[in-house]
Design a protein around this motif. Sequence first.
Motif, PDB file in Angstrom:
ATOM      1  N   ASN A 113       0.824  -1.198   0.000  1.00 32.82           N
ATOM      2  CA  ASN A 113       0.000   0.000   0.000  1.00 32.82           C
ATOM      3  C   ASN A 113       0.860   1.251   0.000  1.00 32.82           C
ATOM      4  N   GLN A 114       1.886   1.285   0.849  1.00 35.95           N
ATOM      5  CA  GLN A 114       2.760   2.453   0.906  1.00 35.95           C
ATOM      6  C   GLN A 114       3.609   2.568  -0.353  1.00 35.95           C
ATOM      7  N   SER A 115       3.958   1.448  -0.953  1.00 38.26           N
ATOM      8  CA  SER A 115       4.688   1.480  -2.217  1.00 38.26           C
ATOM      9  C   SER A 115       3.813   2.075  -3.318  1.00 38.26           C
ATOM     10  N   HIS A 116       2.559   1.667  -3.340  1.00 34.82           N
ATOM     11  CA  HIS A 116       1.607   2.217  -4.301  1.00 34.82           C
ATOM     12  C   HIS A 116       1.370   3.701  -4.032  1.00 34.82           C
ATOM     13  N   ASN A 117       1.222   4.073  -2.760  1.00 30.29           N
ATOM     14  CA  ASN A 117       1.050   5.473  -2.397  1.00 30.29           C
ATOM     15  C   ASN A 117       2.211   6.322  -2.892  1.00 30.29           C
TER      16      ASN A 117
END
Length: 313
Positions: A113-117
């Motif tokens: 999720n943080q990578s996508h963010n």
Amino acid sequence: MNRWVCTLLSEDAPTLINYSLSLFQSSFLGRLRHFVDIIDPTTLFVSERRLTECVKLLDDYKHGTLSPDVSDLQLWEAQKIKQAIIHPDTGEKIFMPFRMSGYVPFGTPIWLNQSHNACVNYSNRNATKPTPTSRFLQGYVGAVTSAVSLAVGLHLLIQKANHMSPATRMIIQRLIPFPAVASANICNVGLMRRNELSEGIDVLDENGNVVGSSKIAAKHAIMETAFTRVVLPMPIFVLPPIIMSYLEKVPLLQTNRRLLLPIHSLVCLATFGLSLPLAISLFPQMSQIEVSQLEPEIAMATDSKVVIYNKGL
């Protein structure tokens, strides 16, 4: 939207497109309507041919060569598709998973999720200044590492706090996810867009002309974007527990407990889809700032009292 609006929005220059958009997004409700269009997941399936047709449609109207058979509704749809896919500064396509319309469908748990963010924050930044690949990679690694470490670290800290009573620990465990996620989101935005702080971003006068490059405006842009990332998870932590407390009392779910997990997932997804346009509508994408608050060279370069900058999303 009337055709005069489409004329403004179909200009070739990205700066003039941005300035035109600011005229119609001065209210929260106006911005909300705009961003509901921008995040429409159906725009993820627009083909290259369809995108080309939309851009051509807007260009034809701009040059006065549009067929009289084209309706205002078709112009609306063409502009919606263009804004959802094309970056306002670079005029290039945004990679599908990293468009705002892909934020909810491609959002995934934990480090993914943080990578996508991080990629969404970079892809929807102010891109008036180029970002070297090395700086992008440094920001990406720093953003994902700090965000995940912060979120996971706070959770583990509470779990290991043996001196707390079980009741106190349970209360804190329920409260800690929001500040953990909000703090992680702030780190993510700041690190992925730190190039703007060092290089500055373009500011525009009322005619859409570039006045200069401002690091102060860049700071405002990143702070505004970071604030939207703080607001974004609020409904997600508040609404699903309330909704599920009522749904769990439904006889069907009481007798079929296996349905609770998929229904809870759908409720969270719907809440996420609701909170995204609300959060990014807090500020105009094209924000305004008084010249007196910026660098002296900006004030010397224009007679305007207020200049405009692309905040990013």
